[in-house]
Design a protein around this motif. Sequence first.
Motif, PDB file in Angstrom:
ATOM      1  N   GLU A  10       0.867  -1.172   0.000  1.00 38.01           N
ATOM      2  CA  GLU A  10       0.000   0.000   0.000  1.00 38.01           C
ATOM      3  C   GLU A  10       0.907   1.227   0.000  1.00 38.01           C
ATOM      4  O   GLU A  10       1.786   1.355   0.857  1.00 38.01           O
ATOM      5  CB  GLU A  10      -0.897   0.002   1.236  1.00 38.01           C
ATOM      6  CG  GLU A  10      -1.915   1.121   1.203  1.00 38.01           C
ATOM      7  CD  GLU A  10      -2.890   1.030   2.354  1.00 38.01           C
ATOM      8  OE1 GLU A  10      -2.505   1.418   3.478  1.00 38.01           O
ATOM      9  OE2 GLU A  10      -4.015   0.556   2.121  1.00 38.01           O
ATOM     10  N   LEU A  11       0.709   2.086  -0.991  1.00 39.95           N
ATOM     11  CA  LEU A  11       1.567   3.256  -1.170  1.00 39.95           C
ATOM     12  C   LEU A  11       0.817   4.544  -0.888  1.00 39.95           C
ATOM     13  O   LEU A  11      -0.365   4.659  -1.193  1.00 39.95           O
ATOM     14  CB  LEU A  11       2.080   3.331  -2.607  1.00 39.95           C
ATOM     15  CG  LEU A  11       2.912   2.182  -3.137  1.00 39.95           C
ATOM     16  CD1 LEU A  11       3.226   2.410  -4.602  1.00 39.95           C
ATOM     17  CD2 LEU A  11       4.186   2.044  -2.334  1.00 39.95           C
ATOM     18  N   GLU A  12       1.544   5.504  -0.357  1.00 38.15           N
ATOM     19  CA  GLU A  12       1.052   6.871  -0.248  1.00 38.15           C
ATOM     20  C   GLU A  12       2.121   7.734  -0.916  1.00 38.15           C
ATOM     21  O   GLU A  12       3.225   7.884  -0.386  1.00 38.15           O
ATOM     22  CB  GLU A  12       0.863   7.273   1.212  1.00 38.15           C
ATOM     23  CG  GLU A  12       0.218   8.632   1.354  1.00 38.15           C
ATOM     24  CD  GLU A  12      -0.137   8.948   2.793  1.00 38.15           C
ATOM     25  OE1 GLU A  12       0.201  10.062   3.224  1.00 38.15           O
ATOM     26  OE2 GLU A  12      -0.722   8.081   3.474  1.00 38.15           O
ATOM     27  N   VAL A  13       1.794   8.237  -2.107  1.00 39.99           N
ATOM     28  CA  VAL A  13       2.765   8.986  -2.903  1.00 39.99           C
ATOM     29  C   VAL A  13       2.316  10.447  -2.971  1.00 39.99           C
ATOM     30  O   VAL A  13       1.348  10.776  -3.670  1.00 39.99           O
ATOM     31  CB  VAL A  13       2.879   8.397  -4.330  1.00 39.99           C
ATOM     32  CG1 VAL A  13       3.951   9.127  -5.117  1.00 39.99           C
ATOM     33  CG2 VAL A  13       3.165   6.904  -4.274  1.00 39.99           C
ATOM     34  N   LEU A  78      12.253  -8.648  -0.684  1.00 42.28           N
ATOM     35  CA  LEU A  78      11.361  -7.593  -0.248  1.00 42.28           C
ATOM     36  C   LEU A  78      12.240  -6.388   0.073  1.00 42.28           C
ATOM     37  O   LEU A  78      12.848  -6.333   1.143  1.00 42.28           O
ATOM     38  CB  LEU A  78      10.555  -8.046   0.987  1.00 42.28           C
ATOM     39  CG  LEU A  78       9.552  -7.062   1.530  1.00 42.28           C
ATOM     40  CD1 LEU A  78       8.492  -6.736   0.481  1.00 42.28           C
ATOM     41  CD2 LEU A  78       8.889  -7.630   2.775  1.00 42.28           C
ATOM     42  N   ASP A  79      12.340  -5.479  -0.867  1.00 43.19           N
ATOM     43  CA  ASP A  79      13.227  -4.336  -0.717  1.00 43.19           C
ATOM     44  C   ASP A  79      12.519  -3.079  -0.241  1.00 43.19           C
ATOM     45  O   ASP A  79      13.054  -1.976  -0.373  1.00 43.19           O
ATOM     46  CB  ASP A  79      13.938  -4.060  -2.048  1.00 43.19           C
ATOM     47  CG  ASP A  79      14.854  -5.205  -2.454  1.00 43.19           C
ATOM     48  OD1 ASP A  79      15.412  -5.853  -1.558  1.00 43.19           O
ATOM     49  OD2 ASP A  79      14.994  -5.448  -3.651  1.00 43.19           O
ATOM     50  N   ALA A  80      11.326  -3.219   0.284  1.00 41.64           N
ATOM     51  CA  ALA A  80      10.571  -2.079   0.792  1.00 41.64           C
ATOM     52  C   ALA A  80      10.228  -2.322   2.257  1.00 41.64           C
ATOM     53  O   ALA A  80       9.992  -3.451   2.663  1.00 41.64           O
ATOM     54  CB  ALA A  80       9.309  -1.881  -0.023  1.00 41.64           C
ATOM     55  N   ARG A  81      10.200  -1.249   3.000  1.00 40.44           N
ATOM     56  CA  ARG A  81       9.840  -1.325   4.413  1.00 40.44           C
ATOM     57  C   ARG A  81       8.873  -0.206   4.740  1.00 40.44           C
ATOM     58  O   ARG A  81       8.853   0.838   4.080  1.00 40.44           O
ATOM     59  CB  ARG A  81      11.092  -1.173   5.294  1.00 40.44           C
ATOM     60  CG  ARG A  81      12.154  -2.239   5.056  1.00 40.44           C
ATOM     61  CD  ARG A  81      11.721  -3.572   5.645  1.00 40.44           C
ATOM     62  NE  ARG A  81      12.741  -4.582   5.468  1.00 40.44           N
ATOM     63  CZ  ARG A  81      12.760  -5.489   4.506  1.00 40.44           C
ATOM     64  NH1 ARG A  81      11.816  -5.515   3.592  1.00 40.44           N
ATOM     65  NH2 ARG A  81      13.714  -6.380   4.421  1.00 40.44           N
ATOM     66  N   VAL A  82       8.104  -0.367   5.811  1.00 38.98           N
ATOM     67  CA  VAL A  82       7.174   0.649   6.254  1.00 38.98           C
ATOM     68  C   VAL A  82       7.928   1.940   6.527  1.00 38.98           C
ATOM     69  O   VAL A  82       8.981   1.938   7.172  1.00 38.98           O
ATOM     70  CB  VAL A  82       6.446   0.177   7.538  1.00 38.98           C
ATOM     71  CG1 VAL A  82       5.595   1.310   8.115  1.00 38.98           C
ATOM     72  CG2 VAL A  82       5.599  -1.036   7.252  1.00 38.98           C
ATOM     73  N   GLY A  83       7.404   3.042   5.998  1.00 36.20           N
ATOM     74  CA  GLY A  83       8.007   4.350   6.233  1.00 36.20           C
ATOM     75  C   GLY A  83       9.090   4.752   5.254  1.00 36.20           C
ATOM     76  O   GLY A  83       9.632   5.851   5.357  1.00 36.20           O
ATOM     77  N   MET A  84       9.438   3.884   4.309  1.00 37.32           N
ATOM     78  CA  MET A  84      10.473   4.225   3.336  1.00 37.32           C
ATOM     79  C   MET A  84      10.019   5.398   2.481  1.00 37.32           C
ATOM     80  O   MET A  84       8.860   5.578   2.218  1.00 37.32           O
ATOM     81  CB  MET A  84      10.804   3.042   2.430  1.00 37.32           C
ATOM     82  CG  MET A  84      11.633   1.981   3.087  1.00 37.32           C
ATOM     83  SD  MET A  84      12.058   0.643   1.962  1.00 37.32           S
ATOM     84  CE  MET A  84      13.236   1.444   0.911  1.00 37.32           C
ATOM     85  N   ARG A  85      10.988   6.145   2.029  1.00 40.29           N
ATOM     86  CA  ARG A  85      10.698   7.266   1.131  1.00 40.29           C
ATOM     87  C   ARG A  85      11.419   7.071  -0.162  1.00 40.29           C
ATOM     88  O   ARG A  85      12.399   6.552  -0.330  1.00 40.29           O
ATOM     89  CB  ARG A  85      11.134   8.584   1.758  1.00 40.29           C
ATOM     90  CG  ARG A  85      10.320   8.864   2.992  1.00 40.29           C
ATOM     91  CD  ARG A  85      10.708  10.218   3.558  1.00 40.29           C
ATOM     92  NE  ARG A  85       9.986  10.435   4.777  1.00 40.29           N
ATOM     93  CZ  ARG A  85       8.954  11.249   4.860  1.00 40.29           C
ATOM     94  NH1 ARG A  85       8.545  11.914   3.836  1.00 40.29           N
ATOM     95  NH2 ARG A  85       8.338  11.398   6.001  1.00 40.29           N
TER      96      ARG A  85
END
Length: 85
Positions: A10-13, A78-85
């Motif tokens: 889930e993304l918030e961009v 999995l190269d993404a984590r919660v809070g990454m920018r």
Amino acid sequence: VVARGAPLVELEVPAWIAAQREYLGVLALDDAALAAAARARLELLGMPGEVLAALDAQHAPIARVTLRSPIAGVVTTLDARVGMR
């Protein structure tokens, strides 16, 4: 193992949110050429077609977007984590 269509992230961009607001504002001007240009900007920013369709239907910015698996398979990294920018 993930099934086809399973939610992956889930993304918030912020750039997408701003561009959606711009697009909705342009729609209110009733200028087809300007609306097409604003929609093209959303596409160039990488917004999925399903989100664009939802935006057109809801006429409100969509803050969070769920990306789904295009195919069934196995997640190997999995190269993404919660809070990454």
